[in-house]
Design an enzyme around this catalytic site. Sequence first.
Site, PDB file in Angstrom:
ATOM      1  CD  GLU A 194      22.538   3.804  20.507  1.00 48.69           C
ATOM      2  OE1 GLU A 194      23.119   4.549  19.701  1.00 48.69           O
ATOM      3  OE2 GLU A 194      21.709   4.221  21.342  1.00 48.69           O
ATOM      4  NE  ARG A 201       0.468   2.329   0.638  1.00 48.95           N
ATOM      5  CZ  ARG A 201       0.980   1.414   1.453  1.00 48.95           C
ATOM      6  NH1 ARG A 201       2.297   1.177   1.435  1.00 48.95           N
ATOM      7  NH2 ARG A 201       0.198   0.713   2.266  1.00 48.95           N
TER       8      ARG A 201
HETATM    9  O1  LIG Z   1       1.025  -1.199   3.916  1.00 45.39           O
HETATM   10  C1  LIG Z   1       1.720  -1.053   4.931  1.00 45.39           C
HETATM   11  C2  LIG Z   1       1.143  -0.948   6.213  1.00 45.39           C
HETATM   12  C3  LIG Z   1       1.959  -0.792   7.296  1.00 45.39           C
HETATM   13  N1  LIG Z   1       3.314  -0.728   7.104  1.00 45.39           N
HETATM   14  C4  LIG Z   1       3.874  -0.822   5.873  1.00 45.39           C
HETATM   15  O2  LIG Z   1       5.099  -0.756   5.735  1.00 45.39           O
HETATM   16  N2  LIG Z   1       3.063  -0.995   4.808  1.00 45.39           N
END
Ligand SMILES: O=c1cc[nH]c(=O)[nH]1
Length: 282
Positions: free
Chosen positions: A91, A179
């Site tokens: 956009e 994570r």
């Molecule tokens: O660990 C991080 C910190 C900020 N943004 C992310 O995508 N990962």
Amino acid sequence: MGDERLRSAARPEGEEGLQYHLRVKRGDVARYVLLPGDPERTDLIARLWDEARLVAHHREYRTWTGRYKGVPISVTSTGIGSPSTAIAVEELLRVGAETFIRVGTMGGIRDDLRPGTLVIGSAAVRMEGTSGQYAPPGFPAAASYDVVAALVEAAETLGVRYKVGIVASTDSFYLGQGRPGFRGYMTPAASDVIPQLRSAGALGFEMEASALFTLSQLYGARAGCVCAVVANRVSGEFVVNAGVEDAARVASEAVAILARWDRERERRGKKWFYPGLACRRT
Ligand SMILES: O=c1cc[nH]c(=O)[nH]1
Ligand SMILES: O=P(O)(O)O[C@H]1O[C@H](CO)[C@@H](O)[C@H]1O
């Protein structure tokens, strides 16, 4: 835009070409546009400029336009992730944007990337799905070399700590960046992603650069990114907002430098930037 009927479903624009998601039209944004993920960061960035006016705010897309060191400049937040970033780029291009610099945060995966350090992206690993809906698997998500050079010059001028290298753009912040999910949920792939990218020499993770770089390459626009390392996945540190103001300053300064190079290039009738062009004052 209210509940009006748009011209067509294939090209959702309102009156005067008002863009459906960003709510900007031609004349609202400058050729150079900074792209933070966080809408609130647009206010921090706009405050660094000589002048700025809030142009639009709809959903995650907040846009300011102003001037910095005499150069017309804009900032639009992309929200988190490549899907919303691709919408912003599509956009913004339709209303005249030509050069993009992402101003982000990221998680470093190298020992020497302490929180507060800046990473200037030279390219991105396409670990998100959006760019795959635009280009074949091997297509490079590469930054524009003159934007990278302007970001390096800006970082040197401002005397901030920085590195240049490849960033990895993921679709998920948790599993995608190694994570554990809720209740410690993990997969073999998630356990492997940090060692794999560390071996490959990537500097760290964020979630938008590869979509920005892919679309900019496809459309002949210019793009770069400067990300503040807020987390280090080796040391386990996480310092909220570390380096964000530095990244905002470096990106704004890079636009002033790039605009100077662009004027010199146009004066000499050159299509491509080269270092010598920036030096001699003939
Ligand atoms: O660990 C991080 C910190 C900020 N943004 C992310 O995508 N990962
Ligand atoms: O701080 P921003 O620019 O949003 O960038 C990073 O922060 C978000 C995740 O916390 C993702 O958008 C990632 O790319």
